[in-house]
Design a protein around this motif. Structure first.
Motif, mmCIF file in Angstrom:
data_model
loop_
_atom_site.group_PDB
_atom_site.id
_atom_site.type_symbol
_atom_site.label_atom_id
_atom_site.label_comp_id
_atom_site.label_asym_id
_atom_site.label_seq_id
_atom_site.Cartn_x
_atom_site.Cartn_y
_atom_site.Cartn_z
ATOM 1 N N MET A 1 0.879 -1.173 0.000
ATOM 2 C CA MET A 1 0.000 0.000 0.000
ATOM 3 C C MET A 1 0.911 1.215 0.000
ATOM 4 S SD MET A 1 -2.956 -1.090 2.729
ATOM 5 C CE MET A 1 -1.961 -1.937 3.946
ATOM 6 N N ASN B 1 1.632 -1.686 4.594
ATOM 7 C CA ASN B 1 1.636 -0.258 4.318
ATOM 8 C C ASN B 1 3.073 0.238 4.339
ATOM 9 O OD1 ASN B 1 1.353 2.483 4.108
ATOM 10 N ND2 ASN B 1 -0.244 2.647 5.647
ATOM 11 N N HIS C 1 -4.043 3.623 5.510
ATOM 12 C CA HIS C 1 -4.859 3.016 4.462
ATOM 13 C C HIS C 1 -5.785 1.994 5.101
ATOM 14 C CE1 HIS C 1 -2.605 4.794 1.176
ATOM 15 N NE2 HIS C 1 -1.468 4.364 1.717
ATOM 16 N N SER C 2 -6.719 1.493 4.302
ATOM 17 C CA SER C 2 -7.559 0.381 4.745
ATOM 18 C C SER C 2 -7.593 -0.670 3.648
ATOM 19 C CB SER C 2 -8.992 0.846 5.058
ATOM 20 O OG SER C 2 -9.733 1.058 3.873
ATOM 21 N N VAL C 3 -7.967 -1.863 4.034
ATOM 22 C CA VAL C 3 -8.262 -2.950 3.095
ATOM 23 C C VAL C 3 -9.720 -3.282 3.377
ATOM 24 C CG1 VAL C 3 -7.737 -5.306 2.387
ATOM 25 C CG2 VAL C 3 -5.882 -3.803 3.181
ATOM 26 N N ASN D 1 -7.649 1.200 10.278
ATOM 27 C CA ASN D 1 -6.589 2.035 9.732
ATOM 28 C C ASN D 1 -5.266 1.283 9.830
ATOM 29 O OD1 ASN D 1 -5.083 4.145 8.756
ATOM 30 N ND2 ASN D 1 -5.276 5.424 10.577
ATOM 31 N N TYR E 1 -10.987 -2.070 -1.637
ATOM 32 C CA TYR E 1 -10.521 -0.699 -1.816
ATOM 33 C C TYR E 1 -10.002 -0.140 -0.507
ATOM 34 C CZ TYR E 1 -14.873 0.813 0.436
ATOM 35 O OH TYR E 1 -15.887 1.021 1.328
ATOM 36 N N CYS E 2 -9.412 1.041 -0.591
ATOM 37 C CA CYS E 2 -8.957 1.790 0.576
ATOM 38 C C CYS E 2 -9.984 2.887 0.831
ATOM 39 C CB CYS E 2 -7.577 2.391 0.302
ATOM 40 S SG CYS E 2 -6.997 3.505 1.593
ATOM 41 N N GLU F 1 -10.317 5.721 -2.059
ATOM 42 C CA GLU F 1 -11.106 5.097 -3.119
ATOM 43 C C GLU F 1 -11.312 6.052 -4.287
ATOM 44 O OE1 GLU F 1 -15.372 2.778 -3.750
ATOM 45 O OE2 GLU F 1 -15.203 4.288 -2.180
#
Length: 138
Positions: free
Chosen positions: A37, A59, A65-67, A101, A121-122, A126
């Motif tokens: 990421m 990351n 970021h997120s998954v 997060n 997505y993040c 996104e």
């Protein structure tokens, strides 16, 4: 050769692709994860795995970021997944950034048990196009 051994062997090639994208405050190596990421992108955008494989996102960028799985874009029999452990896409979005997060230098992992295509997505990126796919085969 198993997937982790291959990734470790191929690490030098991955390092070339990530040159200049160091982990601010983190210490991830290019072999510590399957999907990176960085900035506003998952690298690679599409990743192939087999049923039972655990995929690790790392990351190596400088922002959180997120998954986050798209709830309607995973196999019908599959369990929902998101960093932070949300049970649905709606829950993941409403709980972020307090939950889910993935900070710089951190990882998130998920074990895929059902074959098919998983789109994710993040949350904060996104709109910038930070989307990915895991294709799981038997």
């Amino acid at each position: 050769m198993d997937r982790r051994t291959f990734l470790a062997t191929a690490g030098a090639a991955a390092a070339v692709g990530l040159a200049g994208c160091g982990a601010a405050g983190g210490s991830l190596s290019e072999t510590a994860y399957d999907v990176g990421m960085v900035h506003n992108a998952f690298q690679p955008v599409e990743f192939e795995a087999s049923v039972g494989d655990t995929v690790v996102w790392g990351n190596s960028g400088s922002r959180g970021h997120s998954v986050t799985a798209y709830g309607n874009m995973i196999p019908e029999d599959a369990a929902y997944f998101a960093s932070g452990g949300a049970a649905s896409q709606k829950e993941a979005v409403s709980n972020w950034p307090d939950e889910g997060n993935v900070r710089p230098g951190e990882t998130y992992s998920y074990t895929f048990e059902v074959p098919g295509e998983y789109r994710y997505y993040c949350i904060p990126h996104e709109a910038a196009g930070m989307k990915g796919t895991v294709v799981v085969t038997e």
